[in-house]
Enzyme design. Structure first.
Site, PDB file in Angstrom:
ATOM      1  CG  ASP A 137      -2.161   0.654   0.855  1.00  0.00           C
ATOM      2  OD1 ASP A 137      -2.164   1.771   0.378  1.00  0.00           O
ATOM      3  OD2 ASP A 137      -3.284   0.082   1.196  1.00  0.00           O
ATOM      4  N   GLY A 161      -6.005  -2.526  -4.318  1.00  0.00           N
ATOM      5  CA  GLY A 161      -5.609  -1.167  -4.429  1.00  0.00           C
ATOM      6  C   GLY A 161      -6.455  -0.299  -5.322  1.00  0.00           C
ATOM      7  N   GLY A 162      -6.551   0.901  -4.845  1.00  0.00           N
ATOM      8  CA  GLY A 162      -7.355   1.869  -5.970  1.00  0.00           C
ATOM      9  C   GLY A 162      -8.344   2.779  -5.202  1.00  0.00           C
ATOM     10  CB  SER A 190     -17.332  -2.557  -7.372  1.00  0.00           C
ATOM     11  OG  SER A 190     -18.464  -2.124  -7.004  1.00  0.00           O
ATOM     12  CG  ASN A 191     -22.700  -3.242  -5.999  1.00  0.00           C
ATOM     13  OD1 ASN A 191     -23.488  -2.594  -6.155  1.00  0.00           O
ATOM     14  ND2 ASN A 191     -21.652  -3.248  -5.230  1.00  0.00           N
ATOM     15  CE1 TYR A 204     -14.317   1.907  -6.747  1.00  0.00           C
ATOM     16  CE2 TYR A 204     -16.723   1.295  -6.752  1.00  0.00           C
ATOM     17  CZ  TYR A 204     -15.541   1.210  -6.392  1.00  0.00           C
ATOM     18  OH  TYR A 204     -15.047  -0.084  -5.566  1.00  0.00           O
ATOM     19  CE  LYS A 219     -13.004  -1.354  -8.085  1.00  0.00           C
ATOM     20  NZ  LYS A 219     -11.709  -1.859  -7.644  1.00  0.00           N
ATOM     21  NE  ARG A 262     -27.737  -0.639  -2.819  1.00  0.00           N
ATOM     22  CZ  ARG A 262     -26.364  -0.982  -2.782  1.00  0.00           C
ATOM     23  NH1 ARG A 262     -25.864  -0.683  -1.615  1.00  0.00           N
ATOM     24  NH2 ARG A 262     -26.059  -1.443  -3.757  1.00  0.00           N
TER      25      ARG A 262
END
Length: 277
Positions: free
Chosen positions: A32, A71-72, A110-111, A136, A140, A174
């Protein structure tokens, strides 16, 4: 698996995974740009480097058996930093893996790569085409494409995990549907690391929530993942805190799409200033 390189190891998910992926005889190489909480412990190595630095990443990959790429930038941001860190950084990780001979990369997608999948499409299938809700989310989806390229062209095993909501506990109504518990996250990433020859896969990361069913778990289970946790344990407290003990309104825009509030206009990324003429 004797040495696993984890990028973004100082972040929230990286911190969760450290104790849950620790094994006798296994080394976690933690990379990192930020300091590791608590510093490296037994069976851990610390590397200070950016995922955008090809030389540093290639050096960090040497001798690794697998990479978990976390990482990101973890949420929406302007296009330039998302492009640099999330898209170019993911390319750098895969290319460094290829150069160093690392055979497997587990990519934290990610979703939000399919955030505009509408409620009518639930459960969203593992092979759902990209429908990103933000820059974002675009990053992904791009990372999944990079993973597919390196799997097809170079034979890497590349598992993309579309993580939903990974927190210590669900924070809102949610998340009663989208929560991935820390312990289930450990089980899921362990399955991704140890499944024999997975090739290229896109799967979802979520616990076995009573109010779930938003995404498929078939792909994750095919790799050996068996979720054990359920956000319903927290439902009474979560709904009371939201002031709606009867439960959320399905007509709420946050529940219209898989990406939740990332699909709302309030999440529009900053617009860069116009270039001087």
């Amino acid at each position: 698996m004797t040495t696993i390189l984890i990028t973004g190891a100082a972040g929230s998910i990286g911190t969760m995974l450290r104790s849950r992926l620790a094994r006798e005889g296994r080394v976690l190489r933690l990379l990192d740009v930020a300091p590791l909480p608590g510093g490296p412990g037994p069976g851990e190595e610390s590397v200070t480097a950016s995922v955008t630095d090809m030389a540093a990443m290639t050096a960090a990959c040497k001798g690794a058996d697998a990479i978990i790429h976390l990482g990101g930038i973890p949420s929406e941001a302007a296009w330039a930093p998302v492009l640099d860190v999330n898209i170019n950084g993911t390319y750098t990780v895969f290319e460094a893996a290829r150069r160093a001979g690392v055979p497997r990369v587990v990519f934290a997608s990610s979703n939000h790569a399919v955030g505009f999948a509408p409620r009518e499409s639930f459960p969203v299938p593992d092979a759902a085409y990209p429908a990103p809700d933000t820059y974002y989310g675009v990053s992904k989806a791009a990372g999944e494409a990079v993973a597919a390229l390196y799997a097809s062209r170079y034979g890497l095993n590349a598992v993309c995990v579309r993580i939903l909501s990974c927190f210590e506990r669900p924070l809102n109504a949610r998340m009663l549907s989208t929560w991935l518990s820390p312990d289930d996250a450990g089980r899921l990433f362990e399955a991704c690391l140890t499944a024999p020859a997975p090739g290229f896969r896109v799967i979802y990361g979520v616990s076995d929530n009573t109010r779930g069913g938003w995404v498929s778990l078939d792909g994750a289970r095919a790799l050996g993942y068996e979720p054990r946790d359920d956000a319903e344990h927290y439902a009474t407290d979560v709904l009371a805190a939201a002031g709606d003990p009867a439960g959320p309104d399905p007509a709420d825009p946050v529940f219209r799409y898989l990406g939740g509030d990332f699909t709302l206009p309030s999440r529009d990324a900053p617009i860069p200033p116009a270039a001087d003429s």
